[in-house]
Motif scaffolding. Sequence first.
Motif, short mmCIF file in Angstrom:
data_model
loop_
_atom_site.label_atom_id
_atom_site.label_comp_id
_atom_site.label_asym_id
_atom_site.label_seq_id
_atom_site.Cartn_x
_atom_site.Cartn_y
_atom_site.Cartn_z
N GLY A 173 -28.93 4.49 11.04
CA GLY A 173 -29.68 3.89 12.14
C GLY A 173 -30.62 4.91 12.74
N ALA A 174 -31.30 4.54 13.82
CA ALA A 174 -32.28 5.44 14.43
C ALA A 174 -31.64 6.76 14.88
N ASN A 175 -30.40 6.71 15.35
CA ASN A 175 -29.71 7.91 15.84
C ASN A 175 -28.33 8.08 15.24
N THR A 176 -28.06 7.43 14.12
CA THR A 176 -26.70 7.47 13.57
C THR A 176 -26.73 7.82 12.08
N ALA A 177 -25.61 8.39 11.63
CA ALA A 177 -25.45 8.73 10.22
C ALA A 177 -23.97 8.78 9.88
N MET A 178 -23.68 8.64 8.59
CA MET A 178 -22.35 8.89 8.07
C MET A 178 -22.41 10.21 7.33
N VAL A 179 -21.57 11.16 7.75
CA VAL A 179 -21.55 12.48 7.12
C VAL A 179 -20.25 12.60 6.33
N THR A 180 -20.37 12.70 5.02
CA THR A 180 -19.21 12.89 4.15
C THR A 180 -19.09 14.38 3.88
N GLY A 181 -17.84 14.86 3.87
CA GLY A 181 -17.64 16.27 3.60
C GLY A 181 -16.30 16.54 2.97
N ASP A 182 -16.18 17.73 2.40
CA ASP A 182 -14.91 18.20 1.86
C ASP A 182 -14.12 18.77 3.03
N PHE A 183 -13.02 18.11 3.35
CA PHE A 183 -12.15 18.50 4.45
C PHE A 183 -10.92 19.18 3.86
N SER A 184 -10.68 20.43 4.28
CA SER A 184 -9.53 21.18 3.77
C SER A 184 -8.53 21.39 4.90
N LEU A 185 -7.31 20.89 4.68
CA LEU A 185 -6.23 20.94 5.65
C LEU A 185 -4.94 21.18 4.90
N HIS A 186 -4.15 22.15 5.35
CA HIS A 186 -2.82 22.36 4.77
C HIS A 186 -2.88 22.63 3.28
N GLY A 187 -3.98 23.31 2.83
CA GLY A 187 -4.12 23.67 1.43
C GLY A 187 -4.61 22.57 0.52
N VAL A 188 -5.00 21.43 1.08
CA VAL A 188 -5.48 20.29 0.29
C VAL A 188 -6.91 19.99 0.73
N THR A 189 -7.78 19.72 -0.23
CA THR A 189 -9.17 19.36 0.07
C THR A 189 -9.44 17.95 -0.43
N ARG A 190 -9.93 17.11 0.50
CA ARG A 190 -10.27 15.72 0.17
C ARG A 190 -11.51 15.33 0.95
N PRO A 191 -12.22 14.30 0.50
CA PRO A 191 -13.39 13.85 1.27
C PRO A 191 -12.97 13.11 2.54
N VAL A 192 -13.70 13.37 3.62
CA VAL A 192 -13.52 12.67 4.89
C VAL A 192 -14.92 12.30 5.38
N VAL A 193 -15.03 11.12 6.00
CA VAL A 193 -16.31 10.64 6.50
C VAL A 193 -16.29 10.65 8.02
N LEU A 194 -17.36 11.19 8.61
CA LEU A 194 -17.54 11.18 10.06
C LEU A 194 -18.69 10.26 10.40
N ASP A 195 -18.48 9.38 11.39
CA ASP A 195 -19.56 8.57 11.94
C ASP A 195 -20.19 9.39 13.06
N VAL A 196 -21.46 9.75 12.89
CA VAL A 196 -22.12 10.70 13.78
C VAL A 196 -23.26 10.01 14.54
#
Length: 191
Positions: free
Chosen positions: A100-123
Amino acid sequence: IPDVPAGAYTLDKSHASLVFTLNHLGFSHYTAAFSAFDARLTFDPARPEASTLEATIDPRSLTLPSPPAGFKDELTGPQWLDAGQFPAITFKSTKVEVTGANTAMVTGDFSLHGVTRPVVLDVTFNGGYAGHPMDPHARIGFSAKGSFNRSDFGIAYGVPAPGTTMGVSDAVTVAIETEFSGPPLATKPAA
């Protein structure tokens, strides 16, 4: 998007928060935070999809409301965050999708507790400026929300049995508020 310059932005830690919630016994959404985290952003207002973000959280900076004696040590210990073995939680963006005009979905590699998986943030982009006489650097602000299942990262202790709420939810919801300081305000040469 306002007239803000493209370039490298650093987190203004005095204007940032990172809060998360989990459902506790089905009775409340228990809220806690991390107080030590940092982020670096490369931002281009003309091409927001080309922006990149890297963030690091110190799990030992867990901040709890009125914790009972030993509770923080328990949560940063082996059954939960295991901060001794995994001293950093990280997020590194892999994709920015403008929604949108001021919004985005940011996907990233999230690493927690030794595990890395994709997580999406609504920004949401909250605004910014190129600089101000009292703040001679560009400044931009964002709000972000996201969620993930902690069991996907190897933290399954206390997850309720199927069909019950007796425990602490698998789902973790995250809310982030940030301001970033960027390139210096461009000054016009004296006439």
